[in-house]
Design a protein around this motif. Structure first.
Motif, PDB file in Angstrom:
ATOM      1  N   LEU A 189       0.836  -1.193   0.000  1.00 60.88           N
ATOM      2  CA  LEU A 189       0.000   0.000   0.000  1.00 60.88           C
ATOM      3  C   LEU A 189       0.875   1.249   0.000  1.00 60.88           C
ATOM      4  O   LEU A 189       1.776   1.392   0.828  1.00 60.88           O
ATOM      5  N   LEU A 190       0.625   2.124  -0.964  1.00 55.88           N
ATOM      6  CA  LEU A 190       1.318   3.400  -1.056  1.00 55.88           C
ATOM      7  C   LEU A 190       0.359   4.501  -0.606  1.00 55.88           C
ATOM      8  O   LEU A 190      -0.703   4.694  -1.214  1.00 55.88           O
ATOM      9  N   LYS A 191       0.737   5.196   0.459  1.00 49.60           N
ATOM     10  CA  LYS A 191      -0.111   6.245   1.017  1.00 49.60           C
ATOM     11  C   LYS A 191       0.528   7.613   0.806  1.00 49.60           C
ATOM     12  O   LYS A 191       1.731   7.769   0.971  1.00 49.60           O
ATOM     13  N   VAL A 192      -0.310   8.576   0.461  1.00 49.66           N
ATOM     14  CA  VAL A 192       0.098   9.970   0.370  1.00 49.66           C
ATOM     15  C   VAL A 192      -0.633  10.723   1.482  1.00 49.66           C
ATOM     16  O   VAL A 192      -1.863  10.648   1.588  1.00 49.66           O
ATOM     17  N   ALA A 193       0.118  11.413   2.317  1.00 48.99           N
ATOM     18  CA  ALA A 193      -0.482  12.111   3.449  1.00 48.99           C
ATOM     19  C   ALA A 193      -1.551  13.090   2.976  1.00 48.99           C
ATOM     20  O   ALA A 193      -1.308  13.897   2.064  1.00 48.99           O
ATOM     21  N   GLN A 194      -2.717  12.999   3.555  1.00 52.22           N
ATOM     22  CA  GLN A 194      -3.852  13.852   3.226  1.00 52.22           C
ATOM     23  C   GLN A 194      -4.183  13.773   1.729  1.00 52.22           C
ATOM     24  O   GLN A 194      -4.557  14.767   1.104  1.00 52.22           O
ATOM     25  N   GLY A 195      -3.999  12.587   1.174  1.00 55.00           N
ATOM     26  CA  GLY A 195      -4.264  12.407  -0.253  1.00 55.00           C
ATOM     27  C   GLY A 195      -4.725  10.993  -0.560  1.00 55.00           C
ATOM     28  O   GLY A 195      -5.365  10.341   0.273  1.00 55.00           O
ATOM     29  N   LYS A 196      -4.370  10.524  -1.720  1.00 53.23           N
ATOM     30  CA  LYS A 196      -4.824   9.226  -2.176  1.00 53.23           C
ATOM     31  C   LYS A 196      -3.923   8.119  -1.642  1.00 53.23           C
ATOM     32  O   LYS A 196      -2.835   8.360  -1.127  1.00 53.23           O
ATOM     33  N   GLN A 197      -4.397   6.876  -1.792  1.00 49.31           N
ATOM     34  CA  GLN A 197      -3.594   5.712  -1.487  1.00 49.31           C
ATOM     35  C   GLN A 197      -3.811   4.676  -2.585  1.00 49.31           C
ATOM     36  O   GLN A 197      -4.892   4.589  -3.175  1.00 49.31           O
ATOM     37  N   TYR A 198      -2.766   3.911  -2.874  1.00 43.85           N
ATOM     38  CA  TYR A 198      -2.786   2.985  -3.997  1.00 43.85           C
ATOM     39  C   TYR A 198      -2.332   1.604  -3.521  1.00 43.85           C
ATOM     40  O   TYR A 198      -1.363   1.489  -2.765  1.00 43.85           O
ATOM     41  N   TRP A 199      -3.037   0.583  -4.001  1.00 45.50           N
ATOM     42  CA  TRP A 199      -2.578  -0.782  -3.791  1.00 45.50           C
ATOM     43  C   TRP A 199      -1.749  -1.196  -4.998  1.00 45.50           C
ATOM     44  O   TRP A 199      -2.199  -1.107  -6.139  1.00 45.50           O
TER      45      TRP A 199
END
Length: 346
Positions: A54-64
């Motif tokens: 899981l790639l998370k962007v703070a206060q933004g989107k997240q991608y599997w």
């Protein structure tokens, strides 16, 4: 569950995958290269390893992100179908309704043998023939080379001819069987090839004249590289050359610039064994050469229409590497003279 235990073992014990950097901060306008590595040293789970991160962007989107790797023994063969990961199907170009057999363009899909051993493949075309009952006894899809051999670490191109009778979307599914490996250890595996295609009425529409969306829309890959890698030694001015529809026996050419972006000379070599270059449909001049530091080379890409109707939508690789540094040869005579001169001075 068993899937969770498998993922935990892949992460903690086998350590097949690694990601770095795993966290960071980017200022406005900055970018970062995230490296995903796969270690092919373990044959557990038949050498097939998968992991979702899981790639998370703070206060933004997240991608599997789904990572998948396969570890092969030196004598194994493995067939890879070069298809988009989102639907696992080939999508070939649309063809006008009523196109005759001799004018139907040849369209290719790629099969890649990623193993070291040769493999033999055979595509079951019975499903293509079975579709004749729904097309008034006419076969709308023909595969010209359903059997063949693919050498280790090389590719083969399946040649399709699409003959639509109606303006609609067609879908074909064929089983493919392949076998290979060391003597006495040959294995046989099966896979499925899926092909989507579309027939259109040329009196009312022409999908070939549709303009491509812009780069900023994100709907199509950019024709050139947008971000430069830190260790990159060269870059192409265009990575995609769109020449449009070319009449038969016409010759069209485009110029691509290969630029040396480092402070050392580089050598380049185009894929001379590619089927398009071997058949003469495409010419690249020059095929190889040397580029001085911070200099460039103009490469001419020529497409000749002296062949049967076909659609060319393939990749041709160019290998670029740092040129070897040659040391100047010492002159034996100069060495002798220096010694004699040194003796006199003493």
């Amino acid at each position: 569950t068993m899937d969770q235990l498998k993922e935990n073992r892949i992460i903690d014990e086998l350590k097949c995958f690694d990601v770095y950097p795993r966290a960071g901060v980017l200022s406005s306008g900055e970018s970062v290269t995230i490296n995903f590595t796969y270690t092919y040293e373990n044959r557990d789970y038949d050498g097939c390893h998968e992991l979702k991160v899981l790639l998370k962007v703070a206060q933004g989107k997240q991608y599997w992100l789904r990572l998948k790797g396969v570890t092969l023994a030196p004598s194994d063969c493995c067939l890879y179908r070069c298809v988009p990961p989102e639907d696992s199907a080939h999508r070939i170009m649309p063809v006008a309704v009523g196109t005759s057999v001799d004018q139907a363009p040849v369209q290719t899909t790629e099969l890649l043998n990623v193993g070291e051993a040769d493999l033999q493949y055979e595509v079951d075309v019975s499903s293509l023939k079975a579709g004749r009952d729904d097309n008034f006894g006419f076969q709308s899809m023909v595969l010209e080379n359903p059997m063949g051999t693919i050498s280790g670490r090389s590719t083969a191109l399946l040649r399709w001819r699409f003959l639509p009778l109606e303006a609609k979307e067609y879908f074909y599914s064929c089983k493919i069987k392949y076998s290979g490996g060391a003597v006495g250890q040959a294995v046989t595996r099966e896979d499925t090839i899926r092909v989507y295609c579309f027939g259109y009425d040329p009196r009312t529409e022409n999908p070939h004249t549709m303009t491509m969306p812009g780069i900023k829309t994100g709907l199509v890959p950019p024709p050139y590289q947008l971000l430069r890698m830190p260790a990159q030694v060269a870059a192409l001015s265009h990575e995609k050359v769109a020449l449009g529809r070319i009449p038969q026996r016409a010759v069209v050419q485009e110029t691509v610039v290969l630029r040396n972006t480092c402070d050392q000379a580089v050598e380049f070599q185009w894929e001379a064994s590619h089927p398009l270059l071997a058949s003469g449909v495409v010419r690249i001049e020059p095929l190889n050469g040397r580029i001085a530091p911070q200099s460039f080379e103009s490469v001419k890409v020529v497409v000749e229409g002296g062949c049967a109707p076909c659609i060319v939508e393939q990749q041709i690789a160019v290998l670029v590497k740092l040129a070897a540094v040659t040391q100047p040869k010492r002159n034996n005579r100069s060495r002798l003279e220096s010694r004699l001169g040194g003796g006199k001075s003493r």
